[in-house]
Design an enzyme around this catalytic site. Structure first.
Site, PDB file in Angstrom:
ATOM      1  CE  LYS A 105      47.065  29.834  46.269  1.00 31.96           C
ATOM      2  NZ  LYS A 105      47.344  30.461  47.565  1.00 31.96           N
ATOM      3  CD  GLU A 152      41.129  41.109  37.111  1.00 29.00           C
ATOM      4  OE1 GLU A 152      40.852  39.929  37.437  1.00 29.00           O
ATOM      5  OE2 GLU A 152      41.096  42.070  37.895  1.00 29.00           O
ATOM      6  N   GLY A 175      49.662  33.993  46.744  1.00 33.49           N
ATOM      7  CA  GLY A 175      49.921  34.625  45.445  1.00 33.49           C
ATOM      8  C   GLY A 175      51.072  35.617  45.493  1.00 33.49           C
ATOM      9  NE  ARG A 176      49.683  39.195  50.624  1.00 27.65           N
ATOM     10  CZ  ARG A 176      48.511  38.607  50.751  1.00 27.65           C
ATOM     11  NH1 ARG A 176      47.825  38.263  49.664  1.00 27.65           N
ATOM     12  NH2 ARG A 176      48.007  38.338  51.939  1.00 27.65           N
ATOM     13  CD  GLU A 211      46.464  40.857  47.674  1.00 26.31           C
ATOM     14  OE1 GLU A 211      45.537  41.123  46.915  1.00 26.31           O
ATOM     15  OE2 GLU A 211      47.384  40.143  47.307  1.00 26.31           O
ATOM     16  CG  HIS A 269      64.172  65.722  38.742  1.00 24.53           C
ATOM     17  ND1 HIS A 269      64.785  66.954  38.681  1.00 24.53           N
ATOM     18  CD2 HIS A 269      65.164  64.822  38.960  1.00 24.53           C
ATOM     19  CE1 HIS A 269      66.085  66.804  38.825  1.00 24.53           C
ATOM     20  NE2 HIS A 269      66.343  65.517  39.004  1.00 24.53           N
ATOM     21  CE  LYS A 310      39.661  38.800  43.233  1.00 21.54           C
ATOM     22  NZ  LYS A 310      40.183  37.519  43.675  1.00 21.54           N
TER      23      LYS A 310
HETATM   24  O1  F6P Z   1      43.968  40.310  44.126  1.00 19.81           O
HETATM   25  C1  F6P Z   1      43.675  39.147  44.796  1.00 19.81           C
HETATM   26  C2  F6P Z   1      44.515  37.988  44.358  1.00 19.81           C
HETATM   27  O2  F6P Z   1      43.970  36.834  44.878  1.00 19.81           O
HETATM   28  C3  F6P Z   1      45.979  38.116  44.753  1.00 19.81           C
HETATM   29  O3  F6P Z   1      46.221  37.755  46.055  1.00 19.81           O
HETATM   30  C4  F6P Z   1      46.626  37.233  43.755  1.00 19.81           C
HETATM   31  O4  F6P Z   1      47.988  37.458  43.701  1.00 19.81           O
HETATM   32  C5  F6P Z   1      45.888  37.639  42.506  1.00 19.81           C
HETATM   33  O5  F6P Z   1      44.554  37.868  42.938  1.00 19.81           O
HETATM   34  C6  F6P Z   1      45.915  36.662  41.380  1.00 19.81           C
HETATM   35  O6  F6P Z   1      45.338  35.438  41.724  1.00 19.81           O
HETATM   36  P1  F6P Z   1      45.528  34.153  40.833  1.00 19.81           P
HETATM   37  O7  F6P Z   1      46.975  33.816  40.800  1.00 19.81           O
HETATM   38  O8  F6P Z   1      44.711  33.080  41.490  1.00 19.81           O
HETATM   39  O9  F6P Z   1      45.021  34.460  39.449  1.00 19.81           O
END
Ligand code: F6P
Length: 538
Positions: free
Chosen positions: A200, A206, A260-261, A346, A377, A506
């Site tokens: 987003k 990452e 995002g979620r 979250e 199990h 972060k």
């Molecule tokens: O972990 C925090 C967060 O902002 C989530 O809410 C989101 O889904 C994820 O990081 C990834 O964010 P982006 O889509 O901006 O890379």
């Protein structure tokens, strides 16, 4: 404003010795009267320790806390995410044929439908082999690089809908651990691989690190000229996707009012669409749209998201059970617990109410789980005989997809029903004693052995039953849980749509990297962190 649970707590305390089985004995219609159905889904909450008064008290809470008004405000595009000043409109992404929705006086549906049409067109052409790689060959593999909401939704749905997958194979890379991208790329042919960077914000460390690694991998094999045909992006940040070098025609954008979620319904769902095709993806949206309609119109006592939320509130805030287990008896929902962890924790893992005051009660519960029967199990022992009560949310379908393996499905369903029955019924000392006596035990040893075989029972469970895990049904289930989280958040008086709690870690990670690399000292760091840096530094 905070909710007042005192009345409900008093109702609970007055009945805290009661057996759920006695509720069934007193009311032959209990299963029916503590179940609700909507569009092929059955939600059975009769195996909880709720009675009529308690249910009425919970339903009253919905009106006391203004759930209906807030729900309408969400669907209408008001800025209910008020710490970020944003509307919350993931529902617009699946509003396939409803009215326009206004944000700041401007309709959004034209652009949502335009983007969906672009996704459909792109997915169709990739699947047909009309859009090809730099080597002029069809794409056989898609690597989605994203994390959190830009990973969990698509990977969960891709796994869930494997019987419908007839497009390119999809792979998902999320972890910054180089092992993840290494292991995924290792088996792939770069000449037939499309990389989708899903972010987003297009700043997540990452995702950007993995995207750069994928870029180098592709560069080595297809060269500078070929690389742009191997990349697409899903993002709200077009300036950043351009700076990364992604062709604007291969960028699928969305607005900041999609959290995002909650984003699997739009461009973030593109890998799923590539795998199952636009028509099945539309069914996924239709299922969610049907659940939206149900949530907006069904009376509270028949409203599945409201009832699921109220059982959650009852168990967590009223009874004080700190966790809940989500137990799908559906192997393909293997990533659903992880998906729901982000969705629920979250969203509702907050410590202050909307007005910034500390909450006078616990916020959302710890959510965890694993598909049955595997979990049986592993950790069910603790659920049955441990000292803590863990409310369990079972899910199960009438049919599996493997018609020739019907006997597997019968066993799966029997196991699911047997577990909730065992948690309800338990086994008394007398029953355990009789069993052990029949095996020849006597005297003190008989009692000792019997004590180990007692199940307290009376452990609350709910069951969500559906016909078959189709794209439509998955859409219903995911939207059901989204709205459940929404209702719980409104009742708790918190903002379910921000996530400030992920920021501090972060920031500290960014600051620690130069310390680990030896470019900075660790001034100001605590002794433990410095000690670990010393050990881990290379
Ligand atoms: O972990 C925090 C967060 O902002 C989530 O809410 C989101 O889904 C994820 O990081 C990834 O964010 P982006 O889509 O901006 O890379």
């Amino acid at each position: 404003m905070s909710a007042d649970f005192s009345h409900l707590k008093a109702l609970q305390t007055a009945q805290d010795q009661r057996k759920i089985l006695d509720l069934f004995a007193a009311d032959p219609d209990r299963a029916d009267r503590f179940s609700a159905q909507a569009d092929g889904l059955l939600f059975d909450y009769s195996k909880t320790n709720l009675d009529e008064d308690q249910r009425s008290g919970l339903i009253a809470l919905l009106d006391e806390t203004g759930v209906g008004a807030k729900r309408d405000a969400m669907f209408e595009g008001s800025a209910i995410n008020d710490t970020e000043g944003r509307a919350v409109l993931h529902t617009a992404l699946r509003n396939l044929d409803g009215d326009d929705v206004m944000v700041d006086g401007k309709g959004v549906m034209k652009s949502v439908r335009h983007t969906l049409a672009r996704m459909d067109d792109f997915a169709d052409r990739v699947r047909r082999g009309d859009i090809t790689s730099s080597a002029d060959t069809p794409f056989e593999d898609v690597v989605n690089i994203g994390i959190g909401g830009s990973d969990l939704g698509p990977v969960m749905a891709y796994e869930a809908l494997k019987p419908y997958a007839d497009g390119p194979r999809c792979h998902f890379v999320s972890n910054v651990d180089g092992a993840h991208i290494h292991d995924v790329l290792k088996g792939l042919n770069p000449l037939t691989t499309l990389v989708i960077v899903a972010s987003k914000t297009f700043t997540t460390i990452e995702t950007m690190t993995n995207a750069e690694t994928a870029k180098s991998w592709l560069m080595k094999h297809v060269g500078k000229e070929g690389i742009s045909s191997h990349f697409a992006a899903l993002s709200t940040a077009r300036d950043k996707t351009a700076a990364f070098g992604i062709d604007p025609d291969l960028v699928f954008g969305f607005e900041d009012w999609v959290g995002g979620r909650y984003s699997v319904w739009g461009p973030i769902g593109l890998p799923l669409m590539l795998a199952i095709g636009p028509q099945d993806f539309a069914q996924f949206l239709r299922g969610a749209q049907a659940m939206d309609q149900h949530f907006k119109t069904a009376p509270w006592d028949e409203n599945l998201p409201a009832l699921l939320a109220l059982t959650g509130i009852w168990h967590n805030q009223v009874c004080g059970y700190a966790t809940r287990a989500v137990l799908p008896y559906e192997q393909r929902l293997v990533r659903l617990p992880a998906y729901l962890q982000q969705l629920e924790m979250e969203s509702n893992g907050k410590r202050v109410s909307m007005d910034g005051q500390e909450l006078p009660y616990h916020s959302g519960p710890v959510v965890w789980g694993e598909p049955g029967t595997n979990g049986q199990h592993a950790f069910y022992q603790l659920i049955h005989q441990g000292t803590r009560v863990i409310p369990c949310e079972f899910m199960v379908g009438r049919y599996g997809h493997e018609a020739s393996l019907k006997h597997h499905h019968e066993l799966l369903v029997s196991n699911c029903l047997a577990q909730s029955e065992a948690l309800l019924r338990g086994r008394t000392f007398e029953e355990a004693r009789a069993l052990m006596a029949a095996k020849g035990f006597e005297g003190d040893e008989l009692d000792r052995q019997a004590h180990h075989r007692v199940f307290p029972g009376n452990r609350p469970t709910t069951t969500l039953a559906y016909d078959k895990l189709t794209p439509y049904v998955l859409g219903q289930i995911v939207a059901l849980y989204e709205h459940r989280v929404f209702v719980e958040g409104v009742v708790l008086g918190i903002n379910s749509f921000d996530q400030w709690g992920v920021e501090l870690g972060k920031e500290l990670a960014v600051a620690l990297q130069p310390v680990l690399a030896g470019a900075q000292d660790g001034a100001g760091k605590d002794g433990s962190t410095l000690n670990l840096v010393k050990f881990l530094k290379v």
